[in-house]
Write a protein that holds these residues in place. Sequence first.
Motif, PDB file in Angstrom:
ATOM      1  N   LEU A   1      59.563   2.676  50.590  1.00 51.93           N
ATOM      2  CA  LEU A   1      59.009   1.715  49.637  1.00 51.93           C
ATOM      3  C   LEU A   1      59.283   0.261  50.030  1.00 51.93           C
ATOM      4  CD1 LEU A   1      60.007   3.613  46.377  1.00 51.93           C
ATOM      5  CD2 LEU A   1      57.845   3.713  47.616  1.00 51.93           C
ATOM      6  N   GLY A   2      59.646   0.036  51.285  1.00 49.88           N
ATOM      7  CA  GLY A   2      59.921  -1.324  51.727  1.00 49.88           C
ATOM      8  C   GLY A   2      61.378  -1.474  52.087  1.00 49.88           C
TER       9      GLY A   2
ATOM     10  N   LEU B   1      60.393  -5.519  44.435  1.00 48.13           N
ATOM     11  CA  LEU B   1      59.909  -6.350  45.536  1.00 48.13           C
ATOM     12  C   LEU B   1      59.058  -5.530  46.503  1.00 48.13           C
ATOM     13  CD1 LEU B   1      63.031  -7.483  44.811  1.00 48.13           C
ATOM     14  CD2 LEU B   1      62.370  -9.104  46.570  1.00 48.13           C
ATOM     15  N   PRO B   2      57.891  -5.065  46.071  1.00 44.20           N
ATOM     16  CA  PRO B   2      57.039  -4.282  46.978  1.00 44.20           C
ATOM     17  C   PRO B   2      56.656  -5.111  48.196  1.00 44.20           C
ATOM     18  CG  PRO B   2      55.813  -4.953  45.022  1.00 44.20           C
ATOM     19  CD  PRO B   2      57.245  -5.283  44.753  1.00 44.20           C
TER      20      PRO B   2
ATOM     21  N   TYR C   1      53.575   5.360  41.025  1.00 47.68           N
ATOM     22  CA  TYR C   1      54.589   4.484  40.448  1.00 47.68           C
ATOM     23  C   TYR C   1      55.832   5.281  40.092  1.00 47.68           C
ATOM     24  CZ  TYR C   1      52.191   6.251  36.246  1.00 47.68           C
ATOM     25  OH  TYR C   1      51.595   7.054  35.301  1.00 47.68           O
ATOM     26  N   ALA C   2      56.916   4.549  39.963  1.00 41.36           N
ATOM     27  CA  ALA C   2      58.191   5.128  39.534  1.00 41.36           C
ATOM     28  C   ALA C   2      58.462   4.697  38.108  1.00 41.36           C
ATOM     29  CB  ALA C   2      59.314   4.654  40.449  1.00 41.36           C
ATOM     30  N   TRP C   3      59.361   5.399  37.434  1.00 39.49           N
ATOM     31  CA  TRP C   3      59.779   4.978  36.098  1.00 39.49           C
ATOM     32  C   TRP C   3      61.229   5.369  35.862  1.00 39.49           C
ATOM     33  CZ3 TRP C   3      57.014   9.429  36.751  1.00 39.49           C
ATOM     34  CH2 TRP C   3      57.508  10.582  36.141  1.00 39.49           C
ATOM     35  N   HIS C   4      61.850   4.650  34.947  1.00 38.72           N
ATOM     36  CA  HIS C   4      63.223   4.922  34.553  1.00 38.72           C
ATOM     37  C   HIS C   4      63.178   6.036  33.514  1.00 38.72           C
ATOM     38  CE1 HIS C   4      67.070   3.552  32.339  1.00 38.72           C
ATOM     39  NE2 HIS C   4      67.435   4.179  33.435  1.00 38.72           N
ATOM     40  N   ILE C   5      63.707   7.206  33.844  1.00 40.05           N
ATOM     41  CA  ILE C   5      63.533   8.389  33.006  1.00 40.05           C
ATOM     42  C   ILE C   5      64.091   8.214  31.596  1.00 40.05           C
ATOM     43  CG2 ILE C   5      64.183  10.832  32.757  1.00 40.05           C
ATOM     44  CD1 ILE C   5      63.977  11.042  35.832  1.00 40.05           C
ATOM     45  N   PRO C   6      65.285   7.632  31.404  1.00 36.20           N
ATOM     46  CA  PRO C   6      65.825   7.552  30.043  1.00 36.20           C
ATOM     47  C   PRO C   6      64.960   6.790  29.050  1.00 36.20           C
ATOM     48  CG  PRO C   6      67.587   7.225  31.629  1.00 36.20           C
ATOM     49  CD  PRO C   6      66.301   7.230  32.408  1.00 36.20           C
ATOM     50  N   ASP C   7      64.299   5.718  29.484  1.00 41.72           N
ATOM     51  CA  ASP C   7      63.494   4.962  28.508  1.00 41.72           C
ATOM     52  C   ASP C   7      62.007   4.952  28.836  1.00 41.72           C
ATOM     53  OD1 ASP C   7      63.236   3.149  30.588  1.00 41.72           O
ATOM     54  OD2 ASP C   7      64.599   1.675  29.721  1.00 41.72           O
ATOM     55  N   GLY C   8      61.599   5.640  29.916  1.00 46.62           N
ATOM     56  CA  GLY C   8      60.183   5.775  30.222  1.00 46.62           C
ATOM     57  C   GLY C   8      59.504   4.510  30.682  1.00 46.62           C
ATOM     58  N   ARG C   9      60.259   3.516  31.145  1.00 44.19           N
ATOM     59  CA  ARG C   9      59.629   2.282  31.604  1.00 44.19           C
ATOM     60  C   ARG C   9      59.356   2.372  33.090  1.00 44.19           C
ATOM     61  NH1 ARG C   9      59.814  -1.338  27.551  1.00 44.19           N
ATOM     62  NH2 ARG C   9      59.470  -3.162  28.859  1.00 44.19           N
ATOM     63  N   ARG C  10      58.209   1.861  33.503  1.00 44.50           N
ATOM     64  CA  ARG C  10      57.736   2.132  34.846  1.00 44.50           C
ATOM     65  C   ARG C  10      57.513   0.881  35.686  1.00 44.50           C
ATOM     66  NH1 ARG C  10      51.282   3.722  34.777  1.00 44.50           N
ATOM     67  NH2 ARG C  10      50.514   1.584  34.941  1.00 44.50           N
ATOM     68  N   CYS C  11      57.414   1.125  36.997  1.00 43.81           N
ATOM     69  CA  CYS C  11      57.078   0.078  37.955  1.00 43.81           C
ATOM     70  C   CYS C  11      56.199   0.705  39.006  1.00 43.81           C
ATOM     71  CB  CYS C  11      58.339  -0.490  38.596  1.00 43.81           C
ATOM     72  SG  CYS C  11      58.007  -1.863  39.713  1.00 43.81           S
ATOM     73  N   PRO C  12      55.139   0.032  39.436  1.00 49.16           N
ATOM     74  CA  PRO C  12      54.262   0.594  40.458  1.00 49.16           C
ATOM     75  C   PRO C  12      54.902   0.510  41.817  1.00 49.16           C
ATOM     76  CG  PRO C  12      53.595  -1.615  39.987  1.00 49.16           C
ATOM     77  CD  PRO C  12      54.716  -1.290  39.023  1.00 49.16           C
TER      78      PRO C  12
ATOM     79  N   ASP D   1      52.971  -8.571  45.397  1.00 46.58           N
ATOM     80  CA  ASP D   1      53.877  -9.405  44.628  1.00 46.58           C
ATOM     81  C   ASP D   1      54.173  -8.676  43.334  1.00 46.58           C
ATOM     82  OD1 ASP D   1      54.268 -11.292  42.382  1.00 46.58           O
ATOM     83  OD2 ASP D   1      54.231 -12.817  43.951  1.00 46.58           O
ATOM     84  N   ALA D   2      55.429  -8.518  42.997  1.00 45.29           N
ATOM     85  CA  ALA D   2      55.794  -7.733  41.815  1.00 45.29           C
ATOM     86  C   ALA D   2      55.147  -8.266  40.558  1.00 45.29           C
ATOM     87  CB  ALA D   2      57.312  -7.716  41.656  1.00 45.29           C
ATOM     88  N   SER D   3      55.036  -9.593  40.438  1.00 44.57           N
ATOM     89  CA  SER D   3      54.444 -10.148  39.226  1.00 44.57           C
ATOM     90  C   SER D   3      52.957  -9.848  39.166  1.00 44.57           C
ATOM     91  CB  SER D   3      54.691 -11.656  39.176  1.00 44.57           C
ATOM     92  OG  SER D   3      54.172 -12.302  40.315  1.00 44.57           O
TER      93      SER D   3
END
Length: 388
Positions: A186-187, A262-263, A343-354, A360-362
């Motif tokens: 992933l970089g 930081l993709p 994309y990935a996500w944080h399992i405990p709260d279900g928040r994700r990031c591509p 650019d992350a933004s």
Amino acid sequence: MPRHVFVPTWYRQETNDRGIAVWRLCEAFDRDARLAAVYSDQTLVTALDPDTAEQVGEHAWTGVPTSSSTLPSLMAHMLEDLSVEDGHRVLEIGTGSGYNAALPSARLGDSLVYSVDIDPDLVESARSQLTTAGFQPHLAVGDGQSGYPAHSVFDRIIATCSVPGIPAAWIEQTRPGGIILADLSLGMEGGLVRLAVDEERRALGHFTTATGRFMAARGAARGYSRCERAPYAPLAEERASKVTAADIRAYYPFRLVAAFHLPGVELVYHVDDGTGDMELQLQRRDGAWARAPLTGERVATVTYGGAVDLWERTEAAWLWWDDHGRPAQDRFGYVREADGREYAWHIPDGRRCPSAPDGDASDFVVSIGKRKDKTTACFLPIPPKNSP
């Protein structure tokens, strides 16, 4: 499994007086030393890129490794995660020495094991070594990112090379309910994911507890293609940071989180021309960079260049990771949607990031969430399965 059959020769890494990696052929060592190394729990490099290899001494070369025999403990972890059962058809991406194809052949029978590698010389060598060990799985020459050339269907796919995303061909060649186990690059970091493929051709799973990495998949037999990159941008600023190079190097789960933030950013070592000190450097192909020395100081002196302060985004990733209790890598899920989005996500709260190889992350925050704000932390609520 007799590993010495599959690794008759290998290269040991050394460093010369200029800090350059030198690969010394094992033929330079006596028989007992060779056997001790072969049966140790370490990865053994077995081939170098002929386009970059340069002989610098007797039995010694510089160059880029292109194939290796993976440390046995990592393969054991991966095969456990693969969860093979009697009757399963298994595809290995990256034949290499043939050792990893021999292991499922011993468990399932070689008629159910398939392996593909882009290097025809490696395939023929592996075929000979497998035959010597008493196995004859199906071997083929081809780009493993395109799956097995005969377009078969498998219950399990295991990749012993890294890829920037899960290829569509692997999804197509996996039965519904089947498992894909692969190393995602992933970089600045990556990791092993275990994904289950469903009826809708969606691959869903998580990063595993094993932390080994693999060489990148090649698109050609001889070696790796060269990536074009812009010259490094001029120095923009020097400042202090509480996130040090030692912090980045010490915590694998944090590097994975930073890669989500930081993709397209690479993590490399840099030697200061003036002092000779080793530094950790973040860089992008557009010429942006940021670096800090590898010292024991708790406050780093960061320098950077380019339109974006890459270290500032690393600090944002650190803040997120620290605020959430410094989660390990297996607390992150990963999905490849049927339309190719990943994309990935944080399992405990279900928040994700591509995840994407460049960008650019933004920008990704805007593209997923349809929002105009440009936060440096790119985790957003994961949408329902059928959301656009």
